[in-house]
Design a protein around this motif. Sequence first.
Motif, PDB file in Angstrom:
ATOM      1  N   ALA A  54      45.156  29.824  35.703  1.00 13.05           N
ATOM      2  CA  ALA A  54      43.558  29.343  35.715  1.00 13.05           C
ATOM      3  C   ALA A  54      42.742  29.295  34.198  1.00 13.05           C
ATOM      4  O   ALA A  54      43.923  30.260  33.725  1.00 13.05           O
ATOM      5  N   GLY A  55      42.140  28.374  34.390  1.00 12.88           N
ATOM      6  CA  GLY A  55      41.387  28.313  32.952  1.00 12.88           C
ATOM      7  C   GLY A  55      40.201  29.483  32.552  1.00 12.88           C
ATOM      8  O   GLY A  55      39.696  29.863  31.476  1.00 12.88           O
ATOM      9  N   VAL A 104      46.612  33.168  33.212  1.00 14.17           N
ATOM     10  CA  VAL A 104      44.680  32.782  32.961  1.00 14.17           C
ATOM     11  C   VAL A 104      44.428  32.558  31.469  1.00 14.17           C
ATOM     12  O   VAL A 104      44.361  33.728  30.437  1.00 14.17           O
ATOM     13  N   GLU A 105      44.337  31.333  31.279  1.00 15.80           N
ATOM     14  CA  GLU A 105      43.968  31.442  29.898  1.00 15.80           C
ATOM     15  C   GLU A 105      43.097  30.525  29.645  1.00 15.80           C
ATOM     16  O   GLU A 105      43.181  29.112  30.513  1.00 15.80           O
ATOM     17  N   ASP A 106      41.803  29.966  29.033  1.00 15.87           N
ATOM     18  CA  ASP A 106      41.417  28.927  28.500  1.00 15.87           C
ATOM     19  C   ASP A 106      41.746  27.725  27.714  1.00 15.87           C
ATOM     20  O   ASP A 106      41.261  27.001  27.532  1.00 15.87           O
ATOM     21  N   GLU A 107      42.804  27.796  26.883  1.00 16.44           N
ATOM     22  CA  GLU A 107      43.265  27.277  25.701  1.00 16.44           C
ATOM     23  C   GLU A 107      44.367  26.411  26.642  1.00 16.44           C
ATOM     24  O   GLU A 107      45.047  27.160  26.616  1.00 16.44           O
ATOM     25  N   PRO A 108      44.139  25.485  26.760  1.00 16.72           N
ATOM     26  CA  PRO A 108      45.094  24.163  27.382  1.00 16.72           C
ATOM     27  C   PRO A 108      46.306  24.288  26.801  1.00 16.72           C
ATOM     28  O   PRO A 108      48.108  23.989  27.870  1.00 16.72           O
ATOM     29  N   GLU A 124      38.142  31.267  38.301  1.00 18.45           N
ATOM     30  CA  GLU A 124      39.214  30.413  38.373  1.00 18.45           C
ATOM     31  C   GLU A 124      40.147  31.327  39.126  1.00 18.45           C
ATOM     32  O   GLU A 124      41.443  31.428  40.208  1.00 18.45           O
ATOM     33  N   ALA A 125      40.871  31.617  38.680  1.00 18.17           N
ATOM     34  CA  ALA A 125      42.031  33.085  38.623  1.00 18.17           C
ATOM     35  C   ALA A 125      41.886  34.089  39.591  1.00 18.17           C
ATOM     36  O   ALA A 125      42.687  34.053  40.855  1.00 18.17           O
ATOM     37  N   LEU A 126      40.308  34.395  39.978  1.00 21.01           N
ATOM     38  CA  LEU A 126      39.595  34.835  41.569  1.00 21.01           C
ATOM     39  C   LEU A 126      39.812  33.869  42.436  1.00 21.01           C
ATOM     40  O   LEU A 126      40.409  34.573  43.329  1.00 21.01           O
ATOM     41  N   GLU A 127      39.600  33.044  42.515  1.00 23.78           N
ATOM     42  CA  GLU A 127      39.826  31.850  43.321  1.00 23.78           C
ATOM     43  C   GLU A 127      41.168  31.775  43.698  1.00 23.78           C
ATOM     44  O   GLU A 127      41.791  31.790  45.541  1.00 23.78           O
ATOM     45  N   LYS A 128      42.145  31.325  42.909  1.00 21.48           N
ATOM     46  CA  LYS A 128      43.638  31.571  43.063  1.00 21.48           C
ATOM     47  C   LYS A 128      43.976  32.728  43.848  1.00 21.48           C
ATOM     48  O   LYS A 128      44.562  32.336  45.059  1.00 21.48           O
ATOM     49  N   VAL A 129      43.825  33.977  43.621  1.00 22.19           N
ATOM     50  CA  VAL A 129      44.109  35.200  44.024  1.00 22.19           C
ATOM     51  C   VAL A 129      43.627  35.260  44.896  1.00 22.19           C
ATOM     52  O   VAL A 129      44.601  35.813  46.284  1.00 22.19           O
TER      53      VAL A 129
END
Length: 71
Positions: free
Chosen positions: A35-36, A11-15, A40-45
């Motif tokens: 996940a950005g 989980v990181e906002d820097e590509p 988004e991370a929670l949705e993927k979990v």
Amino acid sequence: MAEERKTILVVEDEPDVVTYLSTLLEDAGYQTVAAGDGEEALEKVKAFFSKQSEPGKLSGRDRFFLALPGM
């Protein structure tokens, strides 16, 4: 039988950081999911746990809570 690779959520906002970390982890034998941000991370979990449920077996959610200390 091939050994199942562990998956790590990055989980990181820097590509560029995501690419760097994912490459390091994959080179070490892990699968990665990126996940950005936290939302988004929670949705993927949530999606991961919903796919892990099989009749007659522990769900992904149950296995997660059983793995937590003190649970």
